[in-house]
Design a protein around this motif. Sequence first.
Motif, PDB file in Angstrom:
ATOM      1  N   LEU A   1       1.087  -1.221   0.297  1.00 24.62           N
ATOM      2  CA  LEU A   1       0.445  -0.338   0.198  1.00 24.62           C
ATOM      3  C   LEU A   1       0.453   1.414   0.006  1.00 24.62           C
ATOM      4  O   LEU A   1       0.142   2.249  -0.292  1.00 24.62           O
ATOM      5  CB  LEU A   1      -0.566   0.311   0.929  1.00 24.62           C
TER       6      LEU A   1
ATOM      7  N   GLU B   1      -9.492  -1.844   0.786  1.00 27.06           N
ATOM      8  CA  GLU B   1      -7.914  -2.864   1.094  1.00 27.06           C
ATOM      9  C   GLU B   1      -7.334  -3.685  -0.198  1.00 27.06           C
ATOM     10  O   GLU B   1      -6.381  -3.414  -0.849  1.00 27.06           O
ATOM     11  CB  GLU B   1      -7.153  -2.802   2.446  1.00 27.06           C
TER      12      GLU B   1
ATOM     13  N   VAL C   1      -3.790  -3.434  -7.633  1.00 27.44           N
ATOM     14  CA  VAL C   1      -3.439  -2.304  -8.219  1.00 27.44           C
ATOM     15  C   VAL C   1      -1.904  -2.796  -8.740  1.00 27.44           C
ATOM     16  O   VAL C   1      -1.125  -2.127  -7.880  1.00 27.44           O
ATOM     17  CB  VAL C   1      -3.478  -1.152  -7.932  1.00 27.44           C
TER      18      VAL C   1
ATOM     19  N   ALA D   1       1.542  -2.420  -9.223  1.00 23.19           N
ATOM     20  CA  ALA D   1       2.893  -1.049  -8.821  1.00 23.19           C
ATOM     21  C   ALA D   1       3.166  -0.900 -10.386  1.00 23.19           C
ATOM     22  O   ALA D   1       3.676  -1.444 -11.248  1.00 23.19           O
ATOM     23  CB  ALA D   1       3.696  -1.526  -8.301  1.00 23.19           C
TER      24      ALA D   1
ATOM     25  N   LEU E   1      -5.058   5.957  -3.362  1.00 24.88           N
ATOM     26  CA  LEU E   1      -5.886   5.868  -3.762  1.00 24.88           C
ATOM     27  C   LEU E   1      -6.510   4.936  -2.944  1.00 24.88           C
ATOM     28  O   LEU E   1      -7.852   4.933  -2.500  1.00 24.88           O
ATOM     29  CB  LEU E   1      -5.639   4.166  -5.234  1.00 24.88           C
ATOM     30  N   MET E   2      -5.572   4.178  -1.990  1.00 23.90           N
ATOM     31  CA  MET E   2      -6.300   3.879  -0.419  1.00 23.90           C
ATOM     32  C   MET E   2      -6.822   5.174   0.108  1.00 23.90           C
ATOM     33  O   MET E   2      -8.051   4.437   0.439  1.00 23.90           O
ATOM     34  CB  MET E   2      -5.338   3.023  -0.280  1.00 23.90           C
TER      35      MET E   2
ATOM     36  N   ARG F   1      -0.729   4.187  -5.035  1.00 22.04           N
ATOM     37  CA  ARG F   1      -1.375   3.547  -4.307  1.00 22.04           C
ATOM     38  C   ARG F   1      -2.065   4.260  -2.420  1.00 22.04           C
ATOM     39  O   ARG F   1      -2.824   3.894  -2.359  1.00 22.04           O
ATOM     40  CB  ARG F   1      -0.727   1.746  -3.556  1.00 22.04           C
TER      41      ARG F   1
ATOM     42  N   CYS G   1      -7.262  -2.097  -3.332  1.00 21.50           N
ATOM     43  CA  CYS G   1      -6.175  -1.054  -3.986  1.00 21.50           C
ATOM     44  C   CYS G   1      -5.292  -2.161  -4.373  1.00 21.50           C
ATOM     45  O   CYS G   1      -3.658  -1.830  -5.102  1.00 21.50           O
ATOM     46  CB  CYS G   1      -5.822  -0.316  -2.735  1.00 21.50           C
ATOM     47  N   GLY G   2      -5.094  -2.821  -3.230  1.00 24.93           N
ATOM     48  CA  GLY G   2      -3.627  -4.279  -3.432  1.00 24.93           C
ATOM     49  C   GLY G   2      -4.027  -5.081  -4.859  1.00 24.93           C
ATOM     50  O   GLY G   2      -2.747  -5.428  -5.448  1.00 24.93           O
TER      51      GLY G   2
END
Length: 214
Positions: free
Chosen positions: A151, A204, A210, A212, A159-160, A156, A207-208
């Motif tokens: 995160l 969560e 997505v 990198a 976004l989170m 991220r 988002c995880g």
Amino acid sequence: MSQATTPTRRDRKKQQTRQAIGEAAMRLFLQRGFDAVTVADVAREADVAVQTVFNHFPSKEDLFFQERDGYVSLPSRAVRSRGTGETVAQALARGYLRLLGDYHVAGLLLQSIDYQRTLDASPALRGRELELRQERESLLAAALAEDAPPLSEGLRPALMAAFASAVDRVLDAEVRRRLLAGEPAGQVQSSVEPMVVELFAVAEAACGKVGAPA
């Protein structure tokens, strides 16, 4: 080990004055609407000088958003203070549920309906609320950026933080809907708890996933 400083008589008097001003302001705002109340009205209601009001609250909007510091910093503090093995989602859910519980204990859940109506009716308050939400998101994103991957990587954190803000809004709307339907405050608190945990966990997880940046 340092000891907490005992408040002086002057400190206690200042806090009492601040509380009296805050209660007078909210009473008038909820009765008349934010835009129809002046700072002079609040001063009269609290039996203090106008300058005394400004000594405690820099602006009229601050009289409405009296708990702004706690509200703005709650998610970031929850993330930074989480225990070993506690996920970001669990920390955010814990913070939300603690705030909901505090409102229930203080008897403020039902008042939150009138509070929201007053806010919705004032363009000035809606604008200030947006600023506070953005500040809240920024603080949470900063806390997440300092945390462990994934995160903390790339976009991220932002976004989170945006997901968490959306979850807050959805949950707040659901709490108000149930209260307006006549559901007892204690029942509302217990019935939304599983939703709180689930929605932050979904945020969560999404988002995880997505990717990198390369």
